[in-house]
Design a protein around this motif. Structure first.
Motif, PDB file in Angstrom:
ATOM      1  N   THR A   8       0.811  -1.307  -0.056  1.00 41.03           N
ATOM      2  CA  THR A   8       0.249  -0.064  -0.041  1.00 41.03           C
ATOM      3  C   THR A   8       0.759   1.376   0.021  1.00 41.03           C
ATOM      4  O   THR A   8       0.298   2.424  -0.318  1.00 41.03           O
ATOM      5  N   GLN A   9       2.166   1.204   0.268  1.00 38.61           N
ATOM      6  CA  GLN A   9       2.829   2.246   0.167  1.00 38.61           C
ATOM      7  C   GLN A   9       4.342   2.245  -0.418  1.00 38.61           C
ATOM      8  O   GLN A   9       4.714   1.023  -0.619  1.00 38.61           O
ATOM      9  N   VAL A  76       0.171  -1.462  -7.277  1.00 39.08           N
ATOM     10  CA  VAL A  76      -0.915  -1.182  -6.673  1.00 39.08           C
ATOM     11  C   VAL A  76      -2.116  -0.763  -7.748  1.00 39.08           C
ATOM     12  O   VAL A  76      -3.291  -1.418  -7.629  1.00 39.08           O
ATOM     13  N   ALA A 497       2.925   8.034   5.028  1.00 41.40           N
ATOM     14  CA  ALA A 497       1.868   7.276   5.553  1.00 41.40           C
ATOM     15  C   ALA A 497       0.941   8.124   6.678  1.00 41.40           C
ATOM     16  O   ALA A 497       1.802   8.821   7.395  1.00 41.40           O
ATOM     17  N   ASN A 530     -10.118   0.412  -5.083  1.00 36.38           N
ATOM     18  CA  ASN A 530      -9.213   1.111  -6.082  1.00 36.38           C
ATOM     19  C   ASN A 530      -9.984   2.178  -7.045  1.00 36.38           C
ATOM     20  O   ASN A 530      -9.511   2.539  -7.836  1.00 36.38           O
ATOM     21  N   THR A 563      -5.618   4.548  -0.285  1.00 40.44           N
ATOM     22  CA  THR A 563      -4.133   4.555  -0.823  1.00 40.44           C
ATOM     23  C   THR A 563      -4.017   5.929  -1.488  1.00 40.44           C
ATOM     24  O   THR A 563      -4.986   6.352  -2.371  1.00 40.44           O
ATOM     25  N   CYS A 565      -1.584   8.501  -3.837  1.00 41.83           N
ATOM     26  CA  CYS A 565      -0.193   8.457  -4.512  1.00 41.83           C
ATOM     27  C   CYS A 565      -0.092   9.948  -5.072  1.00 41.83           C
ATOM     28  O   CYS A 565      -1.236  10.626  -5.311  1.00 41.83           O
ATOM     29  N   CYS A 580       3.288   5.947  -3.527  1.00 42.67           N
ATOM     30  CA  CYS A 580       1.930   5.693  -2.968  1.00 42.67           C
ATOM     31  C   CYS A 580       2.187   5.548  -1.436  1.00 42.67           C
ATOM     32  O   CYS A 580       3.106   4.921  -1.121  1.00 42.67           O
ATOM     33  N   ARG A 582       0.000   4.785   2.591  1.00 39.63           N
ATOM     34  CA  ARG A 582      -1.481   4.430   3.156  1.00 39.63           C
ATOM     35  C   ARG A 582      -2.066   5.507   3.943  1.00 39.63           C
ATOM     36  O   ARG A 582      -1.229   6.089   4.590  1.00 39.63           O
TER      37      ARG A 582
END
Length: 586
Positions: A8-9, A76, A497, A530, A563, A565, A580, A582
């Motif tokens: 996620t990141q 992702v 994050a 997504n 998420t 980005c 990206c 979280r």
């Protein structure tokens, strides 16, 4: 086939477009530079070198220049599976990249490529919730159409999509072709009147060690596809255990015969040259017309990486199957992973095998392993440009070299350019699988340009995510002036994050990895499905290295994990790699 991963990141991939592997602008490799060739640099130093450069013209040989670079798809966006199966196509004014479960389309020809569409391949192929894997895409100059294929694991079909026009963002028609088993890594080839699909078949898609059934070949009536038919006439050859991973060619010039090549599994001393003739519903013949000898092509070793935190995971380089094949004016080229001992080395390494055949005489005219001391070279893909040069793109890594994408060229007289680094990983790659194949495509509007794409390791130094890069490459003859590079890269940024309480605005944080002026910052937030829930852009401003910046997301009525980005855009339209992270709203 892909393996699910979670991520996620991330931190941005480091793009060094056109940089020779000494990491010095314009430097060419020679004996005195050997000690510098495989150094790695701290992330801050790499980020500071993000300016696009061109190799300097020299009198001793041809040079290769990476003129444009854009961030490709990552795990992702492309479904969270590994490895990334990268395929690239170029048409008039567009470049298309497909990776695993997603597609990105850029508009080209007016400066830096502009991203115009990213979509789920389930939408393109109309497969609903079926599991998809191993896409391929190409543009056919003679018909002015785009063709794409993919394996539908649940229906056990190979799906073939054809655009209804020259614009890949428009509508496509899709035809399913039933396979006699689980179709692994379907291939896509094209000639004047037929489209040829191939795949390796297994009894089961889900069982580890499932029995192999052999290769199957579908020959499809091209005219009916172009007319919009979703049930065109076709014929089937196989499955047959005689051949492994049959690779039909992309025919770049006119031919009624579609050629295909195959090598023996694990160890091969020959290449099987096949000819597919006939247009369904009329009879179709698939014949082995020659079996010329090649240098020993054996299963390659795993590739090494630098040690980080006590970890040094190997990169899987799979087997010796043919990865890519292309034909033009009587010449056929194919590429594969091989094993060799490079000059100046004493260790067996993974090398890029490239072979050239003359289809008129059915003979091998060039057969070489491309390798360098201290590193492994893997997943090569080739395309000829309009001047007779052959562009080669591949992955590379070693004990002192993070995974990276490199490009090089072979001139018509056989001279090879020095390789240049297109993009380098932000850290060691921790995943179990690495890109099963890379992509390359010649630009039909400017045939000097070959577009390339491949996995450049990870954009998450401490994670197992992956990222891809798409770039344009030009080979220049010895002594000639290399082409201009499209523009300077904007500074990279790193998403941070964040966790906040529900009902409060969210300050999305990112850190600049370099200085930059007149830079816009783009932010996109996606939910767990997504879907994009927020998108914003800053005004142009100056960014300073290592300074943290914020963008307000007025998310007062949301809860869950998201998420976000972030990337930057220069005044020329060039975009930095996307990073990206979280966002947790409790």
């Amino acid at each position: 086939m892909g393996v699910a991963i979670a991520r996620t990141q991330g931190d941005p991939i480091v793009v060094l477009s056109g940089l020779p592997r000494t990491r010095r602008r314009g430097a060419q490799r020679g004996p005195a530079a050997q000690s510098l060739l495989r150094c790695t640099l701290p992330i801050a130093a790499l980020a500071a070198s993000l300016t696009l450069v061109s190799t300097v013209a020299g009198a001793t040989g041809p040079v290769v220049t990476v003129t444009q670079t854009v961030s490709g798809l990552n795990d992702v966006v492309a479904g969270g599976f590994e490895p990334p199966d990268v395929t690239v196509a170029a048409g008039p004014g567009f470049v298309v990249e497909m990776v695993n479960l997603a597609e990105s389309i850029w508009r080209t020809g007016g400066g830096m490529p502009q991203l115009v569409q990213t979509r789920d391949l389930a939408v393109l192929f109309g497969s609903n919730r079926d599991r998809l894997t191993d896409p391929r895409v190409l543009y056919d100059v003679r018909s002015g159409r785009w063709f794409a294929s993919i394996s539908d694991v649940d229906s056990k079909d190979v799906l073939l999509a054809v655009s209804t026009g020259a614009d890949p963002t428009g509508t496509w028609t899709v035809s399913p072709f039933d396979a006699s088993g689980c179709a692994d890594q379907p291939r896509l080839g094209i000639a004047d009147d037929i489209v040829v699909l191939t795949a390796d078949l297994f009894e089961d898609c889900d069982a580890r060690g499932a029995r192999a059934l052999g290769s199957e070949i579908w020959t499809v009536n091209k005219a009916e596809l172009l007319a919009g038919s979703t049930a065109p006439a076709f014929s089937i050859f196989g499955p047959t255990p005689e051949y492994s991973s049959v690779a039909p060619v992309q025919s770049l010039s006119s031919t009624s015969t579609e050629y295909a090549v195959s090598v023996d599994d694990r160890v091969s001393r020959v290449v099987h040259l096949l000819a597919v003739d006939g247009v369904p519903p009329l009879p179709v013949t698939v014949r082995e017309i020659a079996t010329p000898a090649i240098s020993l092509l054996a299963r390659p070793p795993a590739a090494a990486q630098p040690q980080t935190g006590g970890l040094r995971p190997p990169i899987a380089t799979n087997d010796n199957r043919i990865l890519d094949s292309v034909w033009e004016n009587g010449k056929l080229w194919f590429s594969a992973n091989a094993r060799c001992v490079p000059a100046g080395d004493s260790i067996i390494r993974t090398c890029a095998r490239v072979v050239e055949l003359a289809t008129a005489t059915r003979t091998v005219t060039w057969d070489t392993d491309i390798g360098f001391a201290g590193v492994h070279v893997f997943f090569p893909t080739v395309r000829p440009d309009g001047d007779g040069n052959l562009v080669i793109v591949a992955g590379e890594s070693g004990l002192k070299v993070l995974p990276e994408v490199i490009a090089m060229g072979r001139a018509p007289d056989g001279a090879l350019t020095e390789p240049v680094v297109v993009a380098q990983s932000a850290g060691i790659y921790r995943g179990d699988r690495y890109g099963d194949y890379f992509g390359a495509a010649r630009d039909p509007l400017d045939p000097r340009i070959v577009w390339v794409g491949g996995e450049a390791g990870t954009d998450v130094p401490s994670g197992s995510g992956w990222a891809t890069t798409v770039a344009s490459v030009v080979v220049t003859a010895a002594g000639a002036t290399p082409p201009a590079v499209a523009g300077a890269a904007p500074p990279g940024v790193r998403a941070v994050a964040v966790t906040v309480h529900a009902g409060s605005p969210v300050h999305l944080a990112y850190r600049a990895l370099d200085d930059g002026t007149a830079v816009r910052t783009l932010v996109v937030v996606q939910n767990a499905e997504n879907a994009i829930v927020y998108r914003a852009s800053t005004a142009r401003k100056t960014l300073h290295f290592d300074q943290r910046y914020f963008m307000l997301w007025p998310a007062k009525k949301v809860r869950g994990t998201f998420t976000f980005c972030v990337n930057t855009v220069s005044t020329t339209g060039m975009q930095s790699p996307q990073s990206c992270a979280r966002v947790t709203v409790r």
